[in-house]
Structures are given as C-alpha cells and as structure tokens.
Design an enzyme around this catalytic site. Structure first.
Site, PDB file in Angstrom:
ATOM      1  CG  ASP A  15      86.569  58.987  77.507  1.00 57.79           C
ATOM      2  OD1 ASP A  15      86.863  58.953  76.301  1.00 57.79           O
ATOM      3  OD2 ASP A  15      87.326  59.422  78.384  1.00 57.79           O
TER       4      ASP A  15
ATOM      5  CG  HIS B 257      85.979  66.851  82.143  1.00 60.79           C
ATOM      6  ND1 HIS B 257      86.785  67.958  82.190  1.00 60.79           N
ATOM      7  CD2 HIS B 257      86.437  66.085  81.118  1.00 60.79           C
ATOM      8  CE1 HIS B 257      87.684  67.876  81.220  1.00 60.79           C
ATOM      9  NE2 HIS B 257      87.497  66.744  80.559  1.00 60.79           N
TER      10      HIS B 257
HETATM   11  N1  CMC Z   1      81.695  58.408  89.626  1.00 63.69           N
HETATM   12  C1  CMC Z   1      81.366  58.621  90.926  1.00 63.69           C
HETATM   13  N2  CMC Z   1      81.815  59.663  91.635  1.00 63.69           N
HETATM   14  C2  CMC Z   1      82.626  60.538  91.008  1.00 63.69           C
HETATM   15  C3  CMC Z   1      82.990  60.381  89.673  1.00 63.69           C
HETATM   16  C4  CMC Z   1      82.501  59.276  88.971  1.00 63.69           C
HETATM   17  N3  CMC Z   1      82.829  59.070  87.690  1.00 63.69           N
HETATM   18  N4  CMC Z   1      83.815  61.399  89.310  1.00 63.69           N
HETATM   19  C5  CMC Z   1      83.955  62.156  90.396  1.00 63.69           C
HETATM   20  N5  CMC Z   1      83.231  61.645  91.436  1.00 63.69           N
HETATM   21  C6  CMC Z   1      83.087  62.209  92.778  1.00 63.69           C
HETATM   22  C7  CMC Z   1      84.349  61.992  93.601  1.00 63.69           C
HETATM   23  O1  CMC Z   1      84.309  60.754  94.276  1.00 63.69           O
HETATM   24  C8  CMC Z   1      84.300  63.185  94.512  1.00 63.69           C
HETATM   25  O2  CMC Z   1      83.335  62.936  95.505  1.00 63.69           O
HETATM   26  P1  CMC Z   1      83.537  63.505  97.021  1.00 63.69           P
HETATM   27  O3  CMC Z   1      83.495  64.992  96.872  1.00 63.69           O
HETATM   28  O4  CMC Z   1      82.398  62.922  97.769  1.00 63.69           O
HETATM   29  O5  CMC Z   1      84.890  63.007  97.465  1.00 63.69           O
HETATM   30  C9  CMC Z   1      83.754  64.298  93.637  1.00 63.69           C
HETATM   31  O6  CMC Z   1      82.960  63.630  92.638  1.00 63.69           O
HETATM   32  C10 CMC Z   1      84.828  65.127  92.949  1.00 63.69           C
HETATM   33  O7  CMC Z   1      85.626  64.239  92.190  1.00 63.69           O
HETATM   34  P2  CMC Z   1      87.205  64.349  91.988  1.00 63.69           P
HETATM   35  O8  CMC Z   1      87.765  62.960  91.935  1.00 63.69           O
HETATM   36  O9  CMC Z   1      87.801  65.295  92.958  1.00 63.69           O
HETATM   37  O10 CMC Z   1      87.263  65.014  90.577  1.00 63.69           O
HETATM   38  P3  CMC Z   1      88.566  65.209  89.719  1.00 63.69           P
HETATM   39  O11 CMC Z   1      88.440  66.520  89.070  1.00 63.69           O
HETATM   40  O12 CMC Z   1      89.791  64.937  90.517  1.00 63.69           O
HETATM   41  O13 CMC Z   1      88.435  64.005  88.670  1.00 63.69           O
HETATM   42  C11 CMC Z   1      87.836  62.739  86.819  1.00 63.69           C
HETATM   43  C12 CMC Z   1      87.916  64.144  87.397  1.00 63.69           C
HETATM   44  C13 CMC Z   1      87.497  62.808  85.348  1.00 63.69           C
HETATM   45  C14 CMC Z   1      89.207  62.043  86.956  1.00 63.69           C
HETATM   46  C15 CMC Z   1      86.753  61.948  87.598  1.00 63.69           C
HETATM   47  O14 CMC Z   1      85.506  62.559  87.424  1.00 63.69           O
HETATM   48  C16 CMC Z   1      86.704  60.490  87.174  1.00 63.69           C
HETATM   49  O15 CMC Z   1      87.501  59.675  87.670  1.00 63.69           O
HETATM   50  N6  CMC Z   1      85.781  60.126  86.216  1.00 63.69           N
HETATM   51  C17 CMC Z   1      85.728  58.782  85.713  1.00 63.69           C
HETATM   52  C18 CMC Z   1      86.860  58.560  84.711  1.00 63.69           C
HETATM   53  C19 CMC Z   1      86.586  59.232  83.387  1.00 63.69           C
HETATM   54  O16 CMC Z   1      85.495  59.177  82.855  1.00 63.69           O
HETATM   55  N7  CMC Z   1      87.653  59.868  82.835  1.00 63.69           N
HETATM   56  C20 CMC Z   1      87.582  60.519  81.553  1.00 63.69           C
HETATM   57  C21 CMC Z   1      87.660  62.019  81.681  1.00 63.69           C
HETATM   58  S1  CMC Z   1      87.174  62.864  80.202  1.00 63.69           S
HETATM   59  C22 CMC Z   1      88.371  62.477  79.062  1.00 63.69           C
HETATM   60  C23 CMC Z   1      89.633  63.195  79.291  1.00 63.69           C
HETATM   61  O17 CMC Z   1      89.659  64.439  79.250  1.00 63.69           O
HETATM   62  O18 CMC Z   1      90.637  62.493  79.482  1.00 63.69           O
END
Ligand code: CMC
Length: 404
Positions: free
Chosen positions: A340, A283
């Site tokens: 989720d 998140h």
């Molecule tokens: N699985 C594997 N790796 C992950 C995941 C995941 N679900 N989420 C983040 N990471 C890794 C990402 O690859 C990155 O790694 P590195 O530092 O090695 O590059 C690190 O963690 C930081 O991630 P980020 O993509 O910079 O994080 P963000 O803040 O941009 O994204 C997020 C947040 C929710 C989009 C992301 O965690 C994600 O895509 N999760 C899966 C989708 C999901 O469950 N979404 C629902 C969110 S909650 C409901 C809502 O509020 O809408």
C-alpha cells in the site's frame, strides 16, 4: 511457508495466539509468502514473473484453476468474464440508493443483492444444504466464481459514476478486464500506460494467502452460506484501515505532507509511544521489503518520468521510505514499506479518487477470495475456535426491581 515472529498472550487457559498470528488454518496450493526473504508465489510462480508477463485474466485463471491457461483456455475464460459483466437491475438500484455512501458499503450491499437474484447461487445453496457437492455443484461454484470476478469491477465503476451524478456506461465485451474497468469509470477509452498500471495493480493484489478478508470469506463459507454472502463478508473485512483501507490512508497522508522536506517529522511521529502508525509500513508476514511494493514503485517511477510527479507524491514517498529504512525504530521491528505504500500513488496517477482504492483492491482480490473458498470446500469444516473465559461464574440472579 516461512514463519515470522510470534506475539503470544498468556491466559489462564494457556497461551493465546493473539490475532491468530502464525496459526495454520488449512493447507493451500494457491499462494505462498516467504516473509523473511520477501517472496510471493501464486500457484508456484514468482510474482515478479507474473507481473512482467501476464495479464489479470491470466492470473485469475491461474489462481482459480490451478494452472496457467493455454491460449484457447485464456480466450474462453476472458470471453466468459466479459459476458458476465452486466449487473442485475436490482443491484443498480441499490447502487443508486447508496451513491453517496462510501463505496465499500455499496460494494457489500451490491454483492449481496447480486447473490439474492442469481439462480446458480440459489441452486448451489440448495445442494450444499443437502450435503451435495459433486462435480455438477463444483461446476456451478466455478461459474459463480467467474461471475463474482466479472461483476465486482462493474459494481465499483458504477458506484463511482453514480456518486458523481453520471449515468453508468454499459460494459464492453471487447475490452480486457483492466481496460474495461477504466472505460466503465471514465466513459472513454483509457490510455495504454494507464491500462498497464491498473492491470499490474490487479495482478499484484489478486491473492495473498489468508489475510483477514480471506479468512472472513472462508469463515462464512465454512457454514455453507453462499458464495456471494462470503464475498460480502470479505469486502467488509477489507474495508478496515489496517487491511485494505491503508492505501487510501497513505495517499491522504502524503497529500497532507505536501512536500518531501516534511517527511522526517511524520515518520518520527510514528515512532513515539502512542503515536499514529505510519500507513503503508509494516506487515504481519513480511519482515522484509514487500515484493509487490517494489514492482509498483518501479511502475510509479516510469509513469512519473513520462507524465510528471503529480502533487509531489513520488518524491514524498521516496523521502518517507528513506526515513523508514534508516530509523532504528523500524529496523529493529523489521517494518518495511508494504504494497500500500506504493499502490495508492499508482492509482492516484491514474486519476482514481482515493475512496475507490480499497474497492479496487476488492476488484482484484475477489478472485483470491473465491479460490480459497473453493479450495476450502473440498475439505470443509466449520470454523469454530474457542475463547478463554475470564469473567465470573454462577452469579446470583437479582430480579430487575431489586437491583440497586
Ligand atoms: N508504524 C509505526 N509502528 C508500527 C507500524 C507502523 N506502520 N506497524 C507496526 N508498528 C509497530 C507496533 O506499534 C509494534 O510496536 P511495539 O512492539 O513497540 O508495540 C510493532 O511494530 C509490531 O506491530 P504489530 O501491530 O504487532 O504488528 P501486526 O502484525 O499486528 O500488524 C500491520 C501488522 C500491517 C497491521 C501493522 O504493521 C500496521 O498497522 N501497518 C499500517 C497499516 C498498513 O499499512 N496496513 C496494510 C498492510 S499490507 C496490505 C494487506 O495485506 O492488507
């Protein structure tokens, strides 16, 4: 507000807050998240207290009007919502034409259609155009807000029936929001625990500060576009798998896994460079276990204990969760199950098909979207950020027939 880690990108113009991470866009008194400790408040109340004691209607009132309602206020609000459930015939036609499209496309179009035919919306838009936003206009805006909350549920349920070749059933004014939704969808009186499950889901998704969809709604509203168009934009933003679309992806993944013994390999695949993200995990704000996920997990356990673990989903989720909580990859990045991770399972147990999970998110979050727009309109300023241009300047224009 607790700040999480920042991801900065350098550029020739200075540092860029990639994805607007931690950028403050306004002050708010609607909801607050402590991402470090995993706490969520609506208007100062802990989500656990609201989930335990409230109904969606009570929470919707709280988010919109800023205080918990008295019994009389709640009864009146509930009755206004119930009276606003019917859709314009033009909207029903749109839903029929989009019966086989993804329901989020249909929801976008249906909301825009309702707006096109709402006289209150036309009046408010005219006033806003001339810079008038006094008490009378605010009252109009709140009336529209209530209509949006009421009608979003009907739109989604009608689409479900039409997509299955079923006639829509008329909303029931005597039923609470969650019960009416299930009645509209399935055409029969829902069972008590199913109503409680859906009500809980709706309470937990009603607001969450300013994620992408709420931002989208406010960006559109800040141009003084109308409320319905702003909500259509929010629905569009919610549709993406990184936001509201994750709950659908979670259940699809669990069903593909089929057995808890295969959890480890799926989780490990997400830790590999370039591997798929594990849906329902991580998140932008929470760097701890999402408090909404905990509440839904408890409900899923209760439901499963009574009715059985349909398709092994609870067992699979528990196995995945154990892997996520133990692997250094997730611990180091502070990635925990989010709402989720468990919400899709609850909806699956209730018999809701997974293409309706994200629309149901909209059925709940619509109240947060309008609350944020109305709050922003009290001190409106059009959103207009800047980008750092890194392309060339002053190129020599070559006429088309002289280009190689
Ligand atoms: N699985 C594997 N790796 C992950 C995941 C995941 N679900 N989420 C983040 N990471 C890794 C990402 O690859 C990155 O790694 P590195 O530092 O090695 O590059 C690190 O963690 C930081 O991630 P980020 O993509 O910079 O994080 P963000 O803040 O941009 O994204 C997020 C947040 C929710 C989009 C992301 O965690 C994600 O895509 N999760 C899966 C989708 C999901 O469950 N979404 C629902 C969110 S909650 C409901 C809502 O509020 O809408």
């Amino acid at each position: 507000m607790q700040r999480a880690s920042k991801r900065k990108m350098s550029s020739p113009c200075g540092e860029i807050a990639h994805g607007l991470e931690d950028v403050l866009i306004k002050t708010t008194s609607i909801s607050d998240i402590d991402g470090e400790r995993g706490i969520l408040w609506y208007r100062g109340y802990r989500i656990e207290d609201l989930a335990r004691n409230s109904t969606y209607e009570e929470v919707a009132y709280l988010l919109l009007y800023g205080k918990l309602p008295t019994r009389g206020e709640l009864d009146e609000f509930t009755s206004r919502l119930a009276k606003n459930r019917d859709l314009n015939p033009a909207t029903v036609e749109v839903l029929k034409n989009l019966a086989y499209a993804h329901p989020m496309f249909a929801a976008e179009a249906a909301i825009a259609t309702e707006g096109a035919f709402d006289d209150d919306n036309r009046k408010l838009s005219e006033s806003l155009r001339t810079g008038k936003y006094g008490d009378e206009e605010k009252a109009l805006a709140y009336r529209i807000a209530e209509k949006l909350v009421a009608k979003m549920a009907t739109i989604v349920a009608y689409h479900y029936r039409l997509s299955r070749g079923l006639e829509p059933v008329r909303p029931r004014e005597d039923l609470p929001h969650a019960a009416n939704f299930l009645y509209l969808m399935f055409g029969k009186m829902p069972e008590r625990l199913a109503v409680r499950g859906l009500d809980l889901y709706l309470i937990l998704h009603a607001d969450h500060e300013v994620p992408a969809s709420t931002l989208a709604a406010q960006v559109v509203a800040s141009t003084l576009s109308d409320l319905y168009s702003s909500i259509a934009a929010a629905v569009a933003a919610l549709k993406g798998p990184l936001h509201g679309g994750a709950n659908e992806a979670v259940v699809r993944t669990y069903l593909e896994i089929g057995d808890p013994s295969r959890a480890k390999s799926i989780v490990e695949a997400a830790t590999k460079p370039g591997g798929p993200k594990l849906m329902g995990v991580g998140h932008r704000v929470y760097k701890a276990y999402d408090p909404r996920a905990r509440i839904l997990k408890d409900f899923a356990r209760d439901y499963m204990t009574k009715y059985g673990d349909r398709d092994n989903l609870f067992a699979i989720a528990v196995a995945i969760e154990q892997e996520v909580l133990s692997l250094p990859y997730f611990r180091q990045r502070r990635l925990y199950p989010n709402v989720d991770f468990w919400s899709g399972i609850v909806l699956y147990y209730l018999g809701i098909p997974y293409e309706y999970y994200t629309p149901l998110f909209a059925v709940s979050r619509v109240v947060g979207w309008v609350a944020h727009i109305l709050e922003y309109w009290d001190n409106n300023r059009i959103f207009r950020p800047r980008a750092c241009y890194v392309g060339p300047h002053d190129l020599k224009y070559v006429p088309i027939n002289e280009r190689a």
